[in-house]
Design a protein around this motif. Structure first.
Motif, PDB file in Angstrom:
ATOM      1  N   ILE A 129      10.140  13.975  -6.994  1.00 47.40           N
ATOM      2  CA  ILE A 129       9.330  14.570  -8.056  1.00 47.40           C
ATOM      3  C   ILE A 129       8.856  15.958  -7.642  1.00 47.40           C
ATOM      4  CG2 ILE A 129       7.112  14.390  -9.262  1.00 47.40           C
ATOM      5  CD1 ILE A 129       7.606  11.355  -9.374  1.00 47.40           C
ATOM      6  N   GLY A 130       8.484  16.122  -6.377  1.00 45.70           N
ATOM      7  CA  GLY A 130       8.081  17.438  -5.894  1.00 45.70           C
ATOM      8  C   GLY A 130       6.583  17.664  -5.895  1.00 45.70           C
ATOM      9  N   TYR A 131       5.826  16.852  -6.635  1.00 47.20           N
ATOM     10  CA  TYR A 131       4.373  16.924  -6.616  1.00 47.20           C
ATOM     11  C   TYR A 131       3.872  15.889  -5.638  1.00 47.20           C
ATOM     12  CZ  TYR A 131       4.437  19.805 -10.786  1.00 47.20           C
ATOM     13  OH  TYR A 131       4.636  20.816 -11.666  1.00 47.20           O
ATOM     14  N   GLY A 132       2.886  16.249  -4.860  1.00 47.06           N
ATOM     15  CA  GLY A 132       2.399  15.299  -3.877  1.00 47.06           C
ATOM     16  C   GLY A 132       0.920  15.442  -3.601  1.00 47.06           C
ATOM     17  N   LEU A 133       0.103  15.132  -4.584  1.00 47.58           N
ATOM     18  CA  LEU A 133      -1.334  15.191  -4.358  1.00 47.58           C
ATOM     19  C   LEU A 133      -1.811  13.917  -3.674  1.00 47.58           C
ATOM     20  CD1 LEU A 133      -3.964  16.720  -4.661  1.00 47.58           C
ATOM     21  CD2 LEU A 133      -4.190  15.755  -6.963  1.00 47.58           C
ATOM     22  N   LYS A 134      -1.664  12.792  -4.339  1.00 46.07           N
ATOM     23  CA  LYS A 134      -2.104  11.511  -3.802  1.00 46.07           C
ATOM     24  C   LYS A 134      -1.097  10.431  -4.160  1.00 46.07           C
ATOM     25  CE  LYS A 134      -7.029  12.383  -3.978  1.00 46.07           C
ATOM     26  NZ  LYS A 134      -8.313  11.751  -4.162  1.00 46.07           N
ATOM     27  N   CYS A 135      -1.114   9.372  -3.379  1.00 43.85           N
ATOM     28  CA  CYS A 135      -0.204   8.261  -3.597  1.00 43.85           C
ATOM     29  C   CYS A 135      -0.907   6.980  -3.162  1.00 43.85           C
ATOM     30  CB  CYS A 135       1.066   8.481  -2.777  1.00 43.85           C
ATOM     31  SG  CYS A 135       2.217   7.115  -2.842  1.00 43.85           S
ATOM     32  N   SER A 136      -0.723   5.940  -3.939  1.00 47.63           N
ATOM     33  CA  SER A 136      -1.245   4.631  -3.578  1.00 47.63           C
ATOM     34  C   SER A 136      -0.068   3.665  -3.502  1.00 47.63           C
ATOM     35  CB  SER A 136      -2.250   4.158  -4.629  1.00 47.63           C
ATOM     36  OG  SER A 136      -2.712   2.859  -4.324  1.00 47.63           O
ATOM     37  N   ILE A 137       0.047   2.972  -2.393  1.00 46.46           N
ATOM     38  CA  ILE A 137       1.143   2.015  -2.204  1.00 46.46           C
ATOM     39  C   ILE A 137       0.529   0.647  -1.947  1.00 46.46           C
ATOM     40  CG2 ILE A 137       3.121   1.363  -0.774  1.00 46.46           C
ATOM     41  CD1 ILE A 137       3.478   4.361  -0.148  1.00 46.46           C
ATOM     42  N   TRP A 138       0.909  -0.299  -2.784  1.00 45.55           N
ATOM     43  CA  TRP A 138       0.399  -1.655  -2.672  1.00 45.55           C
ATOM     44  C   TRP A 138       1.492  -2.508  -2.026  1.00 45.55           C
ATOM     45  CZ3 TRP A 138      -4.574  -2.855  -4.363  1.00 45.55           C
ATOM     46  CH2 TRP A 138      -5.239  -1.791  -4.966  1.00 45.55           C
ATOM     47  N   THR A 139       1.246  -2.921  -0.798  1.00 46.82           N
ATOM     48  CA  THR A 139       2.246  -3.684  -0.055  1.00 46.82           C
ATOM     49  C   THR A 139       1.560  -4.507   1.025  1.00 46.82           C
ATOM     50  OG1 THR A 139       4.281  -3.537   1.257  1.00 46.82           O
ATOM     51  CG2 THR A 139       2.673  -1.781   1.570  1.00 46.82           C
ATOM     52  N   ASN A 140       2.225  -5.571   1.453  1.00 45.37           N
ATOM     53  CA  ASN A 140       1.714  -6.348   2.583  1.00 45.37           C
ATOM     54  C   ASN A 140       2.565  -6.114   3.831  1.00 45.37           C
ATOM     55  OD1 ASN A 140       4.015  -7.711   1.880  1.00 45.37           O
ATOM     56  ND2 ASN A 140       2.987  -9.603   1.297  1.00 45.37           N
ATOM     57  N   ARG A 141       3.367  -5.082   3.822  1.00 42.23           N
ATOM     58  CA  ARG A 141       4.201  -4.753   4.983  1.00 42.23           C
ATOM     59  C   ARG A 141       3.334  -4.254   6.133  1.00 42.23           C
ATOM     60  NH1 ARG A 141       9.734  -2.247   2.543  1.00 42.23           N
ATOM     61  NH2 ARG A 141       9.832  -3.655   0.778  1.00 42.23           N
ATOM     62  N   ASP A 142       3.822  -4.468   7.335  1.00 38.14           N
ATOM     63  CA  ASP A 142       3.072  -4.066   8.530  1.00 38.14           C
ATOM     64  C   ASP A 142       3.300  -2.613   8.925  1.00 38.14           C
ATOM     65  OD1 ASP A 142       1.943  -6.584   8.842  1.00 38.14           O
ATOM     66  OD2 ASP A 142       3.630  -7.312  10.045  1.00 38.14           O
ATOM     67  N   ASN A 143       4.376  -1.992   8.463  1.00 33.31           N
ATOM     68  CA  ASN A 143       4.746  -0.647   8.906  1.00 33.31           C
ATOM     69  C   ASN A 143       4.149   0.452   8.018  1.00 33.31           C
ATOM     70  OD1 ASN A 143       6.374  -1.293   6.713  1.00 33.31           O
ATOM     71  ND2 ASN A 143       8.133  -0.158   7.499  1.00 33.31           N
ATOM     72  N   LYS A 144       2.874   0.335   7.696  1.00 33.18           N
ATOM     73  CA  LYS A 144       2.230   1.267   6.773  1.00 33.18           C
ATOM     74  C   LYS A 144       2.215   2.696   7.306  1.00 33.18           C
ATOM     75  CE  LYS A 144      -0.658  -2.189   4.526  1.00 33.18           C
ATOM     76  NZ  LYS A 144      -0.121  -3.375   5.156  1.00 33.18           N
ATOM     77  N   LEU A 145       2.002   2.889   8.588  1.00 31.59           N
ATOM     78  CA  LEU A 145       2.001   4.242   9.142  1.00 31.59           C
ATOM     79  C   LEU A 145       3.384   4.869   8.986  1.00 31.59           C
ATOM     80  CD1 LEU A 145       0.482   6.498  10.527  1.00 31.59           C
ATOM     81  CD2 LEU A 145       1.063   5.458  12.727  1.00 31.59           C
ATOM     82  N   GLU A 146       4.425   4.130   9.267  1.00 27.54           N
ATOM     83  CA  GLU A 146       5.802   4.637   9.098  1.00 27.54           C
ATOM     84  C   GLU A 146       6.065   4.989   7.636  1.00 27.54           C
ATOM     85  OE1 GLU A 146      10.215   2.694   8.977  1.00 27.54           O
ATOM     86  OE2 GLU A 146       8.890   2.010  10.589  1.00 27.54           O
ATOM     87  N   ILE A 147       5.612   4.137   6.726  1.00 28.78           N
ATOM     88  CA  ILE A 147       5.788   4.413   5.297  1.00 28.78           C
ATOM     89  C   ILE A 147       5.054   5.695   4.928  1.00 28.78           C
ATOM     90  CG2 ILE A 147       5.233   3.606   2.976  1.00 28.78           C
ATOM     91  CD1 ILE A 147       5.648   0.718   4.069  1.00 28.78           C
ATOM     92  N   SER A 148       3.819   5.844   5.392  1.00 29.82           N
ATOM     93  CA  SER A 148       3.025   7.030   5.043  1.00 29.82           C
ATOM     94  C   SER A 148       3.671   8.312   5.554  1.00 29.82           C
ATOM     95  CB  SER A 148       1.603   6.908   5.584  1.00 29.82           C
ATOM     96  OG  SER A 148       1.574   7.037   6.990  1.00 29.82           O
TER      97      SER A 148
END
Length: 188
Positions: free
Chosen positions: A116-135
């Protein structure tokens, strides 16, 4: 929130849940939060983007409320194509687009967010353990896990990246955005 990516297996359920929640808020006093739609020009811009999404880009309306006076009521859209203006813009209006994806492939959603190219904020709802990697893979100024994107605290940095990028504000990050390093040399 402009866009929501949901696995297709949960898409209908989530659309119904959001619609039912909004049904409880049809009162004009409750929906008075649309303060970002303050002028006729902003209302017109939002309406043009919405009309294009529905009439040209194939979006379907899941929920809408246009009974409010002097403002634009919330709208939920779904099933349009990713190249449309509404997907590629920061609307800053009460419109949210929902897009389903196959399986449980969070990579698809991350790729779409980054494209999309816009990146102000993002919310990800997940129970995965690798949240830092995702971020680290999501191109946003802030990434929130299992919570809303409303955190704008004076002691935390705030600002976007890409087309949303215009420095940071709040605390030391805000002060630094007005500073620059300067090299000064000389011989006496």
């Amino acid at each position: 929130t402009d866009t929501i990516y949901i696995p297709n297996s949960q898409k209908d359920e989530i659309e119904n849940m959001i619609s039912e929640f909004l049904d409880t808020m049809k009162d004009e006093k409750v929906l008075g939060f649309n303060s970002n739609v303050r002028t006729v020009e902003i209302h017109g811009r939002i309406q043009r983007v919405l009309d294009r999404a529905i009439w040209k880009d194939g979006f379907k309306t899941v929920w809408k409320n246009h009974t409010l006076k002097d403002t634009h009521g919330p709208v939920i859209l779904t099933d349009g194509h990713s190249d449309s203006t509404i997907w590629k813009s920061e609307i800053f209006g009460p419109i949210v687009c929902i897009k389903g994806y196959d399986g449980d492939d969070l990579n698809y959603a991350i790729d779409e967010i980054n494209e999309i190219g816009y990146g102000l904020k993002c919310s990800i709802w997940t129970n995965r353990d690798n949240k830092l990697e995702i971020s680290e893979r999501v191109n946003c100024g802030s990434v929130h896990f299992n919570q809303m994107t409303i955190f704008d605290e004076p002691h935390l940095p705030h600002g976007g990246v890409g087309l949303s990028g215009n420095g940071r504000f709040n605390s030391v990050w805000g002060v630094r955005s007005f500073q620059y390093d300067k090299l000064v040399t000389g011989v006496s």
